[in-house]
Design a protein around this motif. Structure first.
Motif: not given
Length: 119
Positions: A33, A35, A51, A56-57, A59, A68, A70-71, A78
């Motif tokens: 993971r 984050g 993530i 799933s991500t 929050y 948001t 993302s990577r 990321e």
């Protein structure tokens, strides 16, 4: 050893946007993971977004719909896109990566990047 280098912090006005980046020294698919966390002086570090390598991500409730994560696996990076920023979100933001160490997941941290939101 894993190195995480953050960039993109700075000053934004309330309602504005910033994008944070975190580049890893190795293939980010080797992490279970990644984050973002944030910490204000005198307070505990809190999760902003995570993530996982699959799935799933996730929050923090306070940022849902505005931030948001993302990577980009080709860049081993990321991102955290932060929109509609609030003054109370002035914090140091930290990139985090978790990697399986054989017995448990080991956490690695970036140096932190300051985000300041003016009212």
């Amino acid at each position: 050893q894993v190195q995480l280098v953050e960039s993109g912090g700075g000053l934004a006005q309330a309602g504005g946007s910033l994008r944070l980046s975190c580049t890893a020294s190795r293939n980010i698919l080797s992490f279970v993971r990644m984050g973002w966390y944030r910490q204000a002086p005198g307070k505990q570090r809190e999760l902003v977004a995570v993530i996982p390598v699959s799935g799933s991500t996730n929050y923090a409730d306070s940022v849902k719909g505005r931030f948001t994560i993302s990577r980009d696996t080709a860049k081993n990076t990321e991102y955290l896109q932060m929109n509609s920023l609030k003054p109370e979100e002035t914090d140091v933001y930290y990139c985090n990566a978790g990697m399986w160490g054989g017995i448990r997941v080991e956490d690695y941290w970036g140096q932190g990047t300051q985000v300041t939101v003016s009212s």
